[in-house]
Design a protein around this motif. Structure first.
Motif, PDB file in Angstrom:
ATOM      1  N   UNK A   1       4.653   0.352 -10.008  1.00  0.00           N
ATOM      2  CA  UNK A   1       3.264   0.411  -9.284  1.00  0.00           C
ATOM      3  C   UNK A   1       3.959   1.259  -7.520  1.00  0.00           C
ATOM      4  N   UNK A   2       4.631   0.065  -7.111  1.00  0.00           N
ATOM      5  CA  UNK A   2       4.926   0.952  -6.171  1.00  0.00           C
ATOM      6  C   UNK A   2       4.815   2.031  -5.777  1.00  0.00           C
ATOM      7  N   UNK A   3       5.829   3.169  -7.021  1.00  0.00           N
ATOM      8  CA  UNK A   3       5.438   4.586  -6.887  1.00  0.00           C
ATOM      9  C   UNK A   3       3.982   5.215  -6.740  1.00  0.00           C
ATOM     10  N   UNK A   4       3.312   4.731  -7.611  1.00  0.00           N
ATOM     11  CA  UNK A   4       2.699   5.269  -8.526  1.00  0.00           C
ATOM     12  C   UNK A   4       1.439   4.703  -7.061  1.00  0.00           C
ATOM     13  N   UNK A   5       1.466   3.832  -5.666  1.00  0.00           N
ATOM     14  CA  UNK A   5       0.297   4.008  -4.651  1.00  0.00           C
ATOM     15  C   UNK A   5       1.022   4.747  -3.342  1.00  0.00           C
ATOM     16  N   UNK A   6       2.343   4.774  -3.989  1.00  0.00           N
ATOM     17  CA  UNK A   6       2.816   6.013  -2.960  1.00  0.00           C
ATOM     18  C   UNK A   6       2.071   7.291  -3.837  1.00  0.00           C
ATOM     19  N   UNK A   7       2.076   7.673  -4.368  1.00  0.00           N
ATOM     20  CA  UNK A   7       1.456   9.318  -5.015  1.00  0.00           C
ATOM     21  C   UNK A   7       0.506   9.522  -5.012  1.00  0.00           C
ATOM     22  N   UNK A   8      -0.299   8.470  -4.962  1.00  0.00           N
ATOM     23  CA  UNK A   8      -1.834   8.483  -5.362  1.00  0.00           C
ATOM     24  C   UNK A   8      -2.493   9.483  -4.941  1.00  0.00           C
ATOM     25  N   UNK A   9      -2.351  10.135  -3.699  1.00  0.00           N
ATOM     26  CA  UNK A   9      -2.853  11.597  -3.257  1.00  0.00           C
ATOM     27  C   UNK A   9      -2.656  12.817  -3.617  1.00  0.00           C
ATOM     28  N   UNK A  10      -1.297  12.359  -4.265  1.00  0.00           N
ATOM     29  CA  UNK A  10      -0.732  13.405  -4.498  1.00  0.00           C
ATOM     30  C   UNK A  10      -0.877  14.167  -6.180  1.00  0.00           C
ATOM     31  N   UNK A  11      -1.203  12.933  -6.778  1.00  0.00           N
ATOM     32  CA  UNK A  11      -1.142  12.677  -8.287  1.00  0.00           C
ATOM     33  C   UNK A  11      -3.091  13.919  -9.014  1.00  0.00           C
ATOM     34  N   UNK A  12      -2.998  14.503 -10.114  1.00  0.00           N
ATOM     35  CA  UNK A  12      -4.747  14.538 -10.693  1.00  0.00           C
ATOM     36  C   UNK A  12      -5.874  13.321 -10.418  1.00  0.00           C
ATOM     37  N   UNK A  13      -6.658  14.170  -9.848  1.00  0.00           N
ATOM     38  CA  UNK A  13      -7.794  12.579 -10.277  1.00  0.00           C
ATOM     39  C   UNK A  13      -7.900  12.941 -11.966  1.00  0.00           C
TER      40      UNK A  13
ATOM     41  N   UNK B   1       0.827 -26.731  -7.262  1.00  0.00           N
ATOM     42  CA  UNK B   1       0.078 -26.372  -5.651  1.00  0.00           C
ATOM     43  C   UNK B   1      -0.106 -25.313  -5.687  1.00  0.00           C
ATOM     44  N   UNK B   2      -1.245 -24.817  -5.572  1.00  0.00           N
ATOM     45  CA  UNK B   2      -1.785 -23.377  -5.488  1.00  0.00           C
ATOM     46  C   UNK B   2      -1.054 -22.920  -4.607  1.00  0.00           C
ATOM     47  N   UNK B   3      -0.475 -21.714  -4.554  1.00  0.00           N
ATOM     48  CA  UNK B   3      -0.062 -20.912  -3.854  1.00  0.00           C
ATOM     49  C   UNK B   3      -0.766 -19.006  -4.080  1.00  0.00           C
ATOM     50  N   UNK B   4      -0.662 -18.364  -3.420  1.00  0.00           N
ATOM     51  CA  UNK B   4      -1.212 -17.399  -3.304  1.00  0.00           C
ATOM     52  C   UNK B   4      -0.230 -16.331  -4.341  1.00  0.00           C
ATOM     53  N   UNK B   5      -1.020 -15.422  -5.363  1.00  0.00           N
ATOM     54  CA  UNK B   5      -0.437 -15.175  -6.312  1.00  0.00           C
ATOM     55  C   UNK B   5      -1.570 -13.413  -6.994  1.00  0.00           C
ATOM     56  N   UNK B   6      -0.942 -13.109  -7.223  1.00  0.00           N
ATOM     57  CA  UNK B   6      -1.434 -11.313  -7.313  1.00  0.00           C
ATOM     58  C   UNK B   6      -0.481 -10.603  -8.710  1.00  0.00           C
ATOM     59  N   UNK B   7      -1.141 -10.008  -9.390  1.00  0.00           N
ATOM     60  CA  UNK B   7      -0.777  -8.835  -9.974  1.00  0.00           C
ATOM     61  C   UNK B   7       0.315  -7.905  -9.549  1.00  0.00           C
ATOM     62  N   UNK B   8       0.516  -7.600 -10.441  1.00  0.00           N
ATOM     63  CA  UNK B   8       1.610  -6.073  -9.635  1.00  0.00           C
ATOM     64  C   UNK B   8       1.211  -4.939  -8.995  1.00  0.00           C
ATOM     65  N   UNK B   9       0.033  -4.727  -9.809  1.00  0.00           N
ATOM     66  CA  UNK B   9      -1.120  -3.208  -8.992  1.00  0.00           C
ATOM     67  C   UNK B   9      -1.058  -4.193  -8.018  1.00  0.00           C
ATOM     68  N   UNK B  10      -2.123  -5.528  -8.026  1.00  0.00           N
ATOM     69  CA  UNK B  10      -2.934  -5.718  -5.890  1.00  0.00           C
ATOM     70  C   UNK B  10      -1.331  -6.624  -5.520  1.00  0.00           C
ATOM     71  N   UNK B  11      -0.456  -6.959  -5.664  1.00  0.00           N
ATOM     72  CA  UNK B  11       0.520  -7.395  -5.002  1.00  0.00           C
ATOM     73  C   UNK B  11       1.527  -5.787  -4.410  1.00  0.00           C
TER      74      UNK B  11
END
Length: 251
Positions: free
Chosen positions: A160-172, A90-100
């Motif tokens: 991936x969760x950690x990276x999102x919380x830090x995305x504005x603090x990390x150098x681009x 049965x189709x179910x919503x699924x995402x990769x870790x980054x988007x999830x």
């Protein structure tokens, strides 16, 4: 999003058979700032190997909640994500870790208690367990070897969760705090003249047939953008090279 959002994320391990994986998952969680671990009917737990694998994350093992059913672990959660590589009839919503991870933190930021559920080492989550999840998470491993260790899977999601919380603090970009200013155009021109003279002196450059050598060297140095200290080092090398050539000529 702030690191506080991670406090609303619960990691649930279902029916783990190897205590070392529980310790490894706890260590992965602590590395990335997650702190709430629940265990559903674990086998062979607690155990010395769990403590050994957890290293400095023993506090997560000590505070881990152990319950008998997944329903107990999910009772107070508002959003549930189930990690699975299982084929779905049965189709179910699924995402990769980054988007999830973005979906998880968005829910957590809005005040929801979010659970991320990982299944058994040998067969993952059952269909019935996956149907208790609003979203499925799939780690796209290589098709030639899809088997992924449980603690590694937790590490990937936690990262991936950690990276999102830090995305504005990390150098681009990969820029560093340089200890010297970039070389001025005036000093670069001095260097190019010095380089051309030295290359001619050692016979590497023939002024009658330069073959765009200096133009290509200019392009090279323009690409790397040396600073003043680096330029002084390069000029020092040229000076010593010329001195050695002159000293050999005296013999």
């Amino acid at each position: 999003m702030t690191l506080a959002a991670l406090d609303s994320v619960r990691i649930i391990l279902v029916n783990t058979s190897h205590p070392g994986n529980v310790g490894g998952a706890a260590r992965a969680m602590k590395n990335m700032g997650l702190s709430e671990l629940w265990l559903v009917a674990p086998e062979n737990y607690p155990g010395a190997e769990a403590n050994w694998r957890a290293a400095a994350a023993l506090d997560l093992l000590e505070s881990a909640r152990v319950v008998e059913t997944l329903q107990q672990a999910l009772a107070d959660c508002q959003y549930v994500v189930g990690a699975s590589a299982r084929e779905r009839t049965i189709p179910w919503p699924v995402l990769d870790p980054r988007r999830c991870a973005r979906e998880i933190l968005d829910r957590a930021r809005r005040g929801a208690r979010v659970a991320v559920v990982f299944g058994r080492e040998d067969r993952g989550l059952t269909n019935a367990e996956l149907q208790q999840c609003q979203l499925h998470l799939h780690i796209p491993s290589h098709e030639n070897y899809r088997s992924l260790n449980l603690a590694m899977a937790v590490q990937i999601v936690a990262y991936e969760l950690r990276m999102l919380t830090l995305e504005e603090q990390l150098p681009a970009t990969a820029q560093a705090e340089w200890d010297a200013p970039l070389a001025t155009q005036e000093n670069l021109e001095r260097y190019y003249r010095h380089l051309e003279t030295t290359l001619t002196e050692i016979g590497f450059l023939d002024p009658a047939a330069p073959r765009q050598l200096m133009a290509r060297l200019r392009r090279l140095y323009s690409r790397i953008q040396p600073d003043e200290m680096e330029l002084n080092i390069l000029r020092g090398i040229l000076t010593e090279t010329s001195k050695s050539i002159r000293d050999e000529g005296k013999d």
